[in-house]
Motif scaffolding. Sequence first.
Motif, PDB file in Angstrom:
ATOM      1  N   LEU A  76      19.001  13.692   5.391  1.00  0.00           N
ATOM      2  CA  LEU A  76      17.834  14.302   4.764  1.00  0.00           C
ATOM      3  C   LEU A  76      17.654  13.773   3.344  1.00  0.00           C
ATOM      4  CD1 LEU A  76      15.617  16.384   5.369  1.00  0.00           C
ATOM      5  CD2 LEU A  76      17.038  18.100   4.267  1.00  0.00           C
ATOM      6  N   ALA A  77      18.766  13.573   2.639  1.00  0.00           N
ATOM      7  CA  ALA A  77      18.700  13.017   1.291  1.00  0.00           C
ATOM      8  C   ALA A  77      18.135  11.597   1.319  1.00  0.00           C
ATOM      9  CB  ALA A  77      20.084  13.028   0.649  1.00  0.00           C
ATOM     10  N   GLU A  78      18.498  10.846   2.342  1.00  0.00           N
ATOM     11  CA  GLU A  78      17.972   9.485   2.493  1.00  0.00           C
ATOM     12  C   GLU A  78      16.467   9.513   2.733  1.00  0.00           C
ATOM     13  OE1 GLU A  78      18.587   5.601   5.437  1.00  0.00           O
ATOM     14  OE2 GLU A  78      20.080   7.205   5.380  1.00  0.00           O
ATOM     15  N   ALA A  79      16.027  10.429   3.582  1.00  0.00           N
ATOM     16  CA  ALA A  79      14.590  10.566   3.849  1.00  0.00           C
ATOM     17  C   ALA A  79      13.845  10.976   2.586  1.00  0.00           C
ATOM     18  CB  ALA A  79      14.356  11.598   4.956  1.00  0.00           C
ATOM     19  N   ALA A  80      14.437  11.884   1.819  1.00  0.00           N
ATOM     20  CA  ALA A  80      13.804  12.331   0.574  1.00  0.00           C
ATOM     21  C   ALA A  80      13.717  11.192  -0.432  1.00  0.00           C
ATOM     22  CB  ALA A  80      14.590  13.499  -0.014  1.00  0.00           C
ATOM     23  N   GLY A  81      14.732  10.332  -0.454  1.00  0.00           N
ATOM     24  CA  GLY A  81      14.721   9.195  -1.370  1.00  0.00           C
ATOM     25  C   GLY A  81      13.598   8.221  -1.058  1.00  0.00           C
ATOM     26  N   ASP A  82      13.413   7.908   0.227  1.00  0.00           N
ATOM     27  CA  ASP A  82      12.326   7.008   0.622  1.00  0.00           C
ATOM     28  C   ASP A  82      10.963   7.650   0.361  1.00  0.00           C
ATOM     29  OD1 ASP A  82      13.936   4.925   1.421  1.00  0.00           O
ATOM     30  OD2 ASP A  82      14.122   5.640   3.481  1.00  0.00           O
ATOM     31  N   TYR A  83      10.885   8.970   0.541  1.00  0.00           N
ATOM     32  CA  TYR A  83       9.630   9.670   0.252  1.00  0.00           C
ATOM     33  C   TYR A  83       9.273   9.546  -1.229  1.00  0.00           C
ATOM     34  CZ  TYR A  83       6.516  13.534  -0.842  1.00  0.00           C
ATOM     35  OH  TYR A  83       5.471  14.283  -1.345  1.00  0.00           O
ATOM     36  N   ARG A  84      10.268   9.691  -2.099  1.00  0.00           N
ATOM     37  CA  ARG A  84      10.014   9.553  -3.536  1.00  0.00           C
ATOM     38  C   ARG A  84       9.589   8.125  -3.880  1.00  0.00           C
ATOM     39  NH1 ARG A  84      14.483  13.130  -3.751  1.00  0.00           N
ATOM     40  NH2 ARG A  84      15.951  11.384  -3.972  1.00  0.00           N
ATOM     41  N   ARG A  85      10.190   7.157  -3.222  1.00  0.00           N
ATOM     42  CA  ARG A  85       9.791   5.762  -3.435  1.00  0.00           C
ATOM     43  C   ARG A  85       8.323   5.565  -3.067  1.00  0.00           C
ATOM     44  NH1 ARG A  85      13.281   2.265   0.195  1.00  0.00           N
ATOM     45  NH2 ARG A  85      11.899   0.648  -0.643  1.00  0.00           N
ATOM     46  N   MET A  86       7.920   6.133  -1.946  1.00  0.00           N
ATOM     47  CA  MET A  86       6.523   6.044  -1.531  1.00  0.00           C
ATOM     48  C   MET A  86       5.604   6.674  -2.566  1.00  0.00           C
ATOM     49  SD  MET A  86       6.764   6.989   2.544  1.00  0.00           S
ATOM     50  CE  MET A  86       4.964   7.059   2.672  1.00  0.00           C
ATOM     51  N   GLY A  87       6.018   7.852  -3.068  1.00  0.00           N
ATOM     52  CA  GLY A  87       5.193   8.567  -4.036  1.00  0.00           C
ATOM     53  C   GLY A  87       4.975   7.769  -5.310  1.00  0.00           C
ATOM     54  N   LYS A  88       6.042   7.134  -5.811  1.00  0.00           N
ATOM     55  CA  LYS A  88       5.935   6.342  -7.044  1.00  0.00           C
ATOM     56  C   LYS A  88       5.009   5.148  -6.843  1.00  0.00           C
ATOM     57  CE  LYS A  88      10.466   7.598  -8.912  1.00  0.00           C
ATOM     58  NZ  LYS A  88      11.828   7.107  -9.281  1.00  0.00           N
ATOM     59  N   ALA A  89       5.074   4.546  -5.663  1.00  0.00           N
ATOM     60  CA  ALA A  89       4.222   3.391  -5.382  1.00  0.00           C
ATOM     61  C   ALA A  89       2.763   3.814  -5.262  1.00  0.00           C
ATOM     62  CB  ALA A  89       4.677   2.700  -4.098  1.00  0.00           C
ATOM     63  N   VAL A  90       2.516   4.910  -4.577  1.00  0.00           N
ATOM     64  CA  VAL A  90       1.139   5.379  -4.379  1.00  0.00           C
ATOM     65  C   VAL A  90       0.487   5.729  -5.716  1.00  0.00           C
ATOM     66  CG1 VAL A  90      -0.280   7.221  -3.372  1.00  0.00           C
ATOM     67  CG2 VAL A  90       1.545   6.178  -2.023  1.00  0.00           C
ATOM     68  N   GLU A  91       1.264   6.251  -6.658  1.00  0.00           N
ATOM     69  CA  GLU A  91       0.724   6.595  -7.980  1.00  0.00           C
ATOM     70  C   GLU A  91       0.144   5.374  -8.701  1.00  0.00           C
ATOM     71  OE1 GLU A  91       3.813   8.423 -10.175  1.00  0.00           O
ATOM     72  OE2 GLU A  91       3.681  10.363  -9.144  1.00  0.00           O
ATOM     73  N   LYS A  92       0.650   4.178  -8.378  1.00  0.00           N
ATOM     74  CA  LYS A  92       0.216   2.963  -9.075  1.00  0.00           C
ATOM     75  C   LYS A  92      -0.935   2.247  -8.366  1.00  0.00           C
ATOM     76  CE  LYS A  92       4.868   2.202 -10.939  1.00  0.00           C
ATOM     77  NZ  LYS A  92       6.027   1.273 -10.998  1.00  0.00           N
ATOM     78  N   ILE A  93      -1.286   2.715  -7.179  1.00  0.00           N
ATOM     79  CA  ILE A  93      -2.375   2.083  -6.429  1.00  0.00           C
ATOM     80  C   ILE A  93      -3.707   2.664  -6.886  1.00  0.00           C
ATOM     81  CG2 ILE A  93      -3.385   1.760  -4.139  1.00  0.00           C
ATOM     82  CD1 ILE A  93      -0.549   1.775  -2.999  1.00  0.00           C
ATOM     83  N   ARG A  94      -4.627   1.810  -7.222  1.00  0.00           N
ATOM     84  CA  ARG A  94      -5.926   2.251  -7.762  1.00  0.00           C
ATOM     85  C   ARG A  94      -7.097   1.949  -6.836  1.00  0.00           C
ATOM     86  NH1 ARG A  94      -3.017   4.750 -10.142  1.00  0.00           N
ATOM     87  NH2 ARG A  94      -2.451   4.760 -12.354  1.00  0.00           N
ATOM     88  N   GLU A  95      -6.958   0.949  -5.966  1.00  0.00           N
ATOM     89  CA  GLU A  95      -8.101   0.531  -5.145  1.00  0.00           C
ATOM     90  C   GLU A  95      -8.465   1.571  -4.094  1.00  0.00           C
ATOM     91  OE1 GLU A  95      -5.395  -3.175  -5.293  1.00  0.00           O
ATOM     92  OE2 GLU A  95      -5.204  -1.000  -5.641  1.00  0.00           O
ATOM     93  N   GLU A  96      -9.749   1.773  -3.938  1.00  0.00           N
ATOM     94  CA  GLU A  96     -10.251   2.633  -2.872  1.00  0.00           C
ATOM     95  C   GLU A  96     -10.860   1.749  -1.784  1.00  0.00           C
ATOM     96  OE1 GLU A  96      -9.781   5.621  -2.361  1.00  0.00           O
ATOM     97  OE2 GLU A  96      -9.426   6.635  -4.265  1.00  0.00           O
ATOM     98  N   PRO A  97     -10.763   2.133  -0.508  1.00  0.00           N
ATOM     99  CA  PRO A  97     -10.229   3.413  -0.006  1.00  0.00           C
ATOM    100  C   PRO A  97      -8.711   3.417   0.208  1.00  0.00           C
ATOM    101  CG  PRO A  97     -11.120   2.156   1.811  1.00  0.00           C
ATOM    102  CD  PRO A  97     -11.350   1.322   0.581  1.00  0.00           C
ATOM    103  N   LEU A  98      -8.036   2.342  -0.225  1.00  0.00           N
ATOM    104  CA  LEU A  98      -6.599   2.237   0.010  1.00  0.00           C
ATOM    105  C   LEU A  98      -5.832   3.402  -0.601  1.00  0.00           C
ATOM    106  CD1 LEU A  98      -4.200   0.643   1.126  1.00  0.00           C
ATOM    107  CD2 LEU A  98      -4.119  -0.595  -1.043  1.00  0.00           C
TER     108      LEU A  98
END
Length: 219
Positions: A76-98
């Motif tokens: 579960l900790a591993e899954a949470a770690g990858d989820y946080r990685r996804m979140g940090k990356a999504v915060e930096k994406i600006r293009e729509e509709p992506l």
Amino acid sequence: MKREKGKETFSIIASVILALGLFLFLLVGLGWNLILCMVLGAAAYTAFSLLLRPVKKIGKLDAESLDNGEYLSERLAEAAGDYRRMGKAVEKIREEPLKTECGGLLRLAENILKYLTDNPEKIPGARRYIDYYQETAANVLENYVELKETGLSTKETEKVLKNTRESVSTLTAAFKMQFEKLMQNELMDMDADLNLLRQTLRSEGYREPVKEKVQESDQ
């Protein structure tokens, strides 16, 4: 994982300090025998270690109360770690509709993570999702952000960026498929409950309203 290690380190340091304090109090303050003080200090360290040891939890459950609790907690900790990685990356994406599409993928990952937290017995069945699908999603989003930040604009980089954008919809479909597999038993139970409810109502004389057919107008 870092937070858990931090708690473990704190408990060890606190146990050492408390045991050492007791040892010095008995030896210097009370003047007890050195050997006896050392024995009591070691026993105190063991006791404090047990008392202050952080309890690993999965949701509201103690990991130790579950079969293979340590393993489930790590997965579960591993899954949470990858989820946080996804979140940090999504915060930096600006293009729509992506950005909107990635936000939807992230919310889906959050729902799966919450489901696994609330239903730790389902974690072994999520091995494929954790080891492949979510980790792949995190890698894809991170690579997209890194490539975008380089500012390169060549045929090759544009091809990679385009393929990445197209892969988000594929990942979303894969996440949904994995989530549905995890919830298969619940879905079957819900369907059975609804069928039983309909049968019970019919046996008591209830009749479902007839749906009126909408007639198509002649053209």
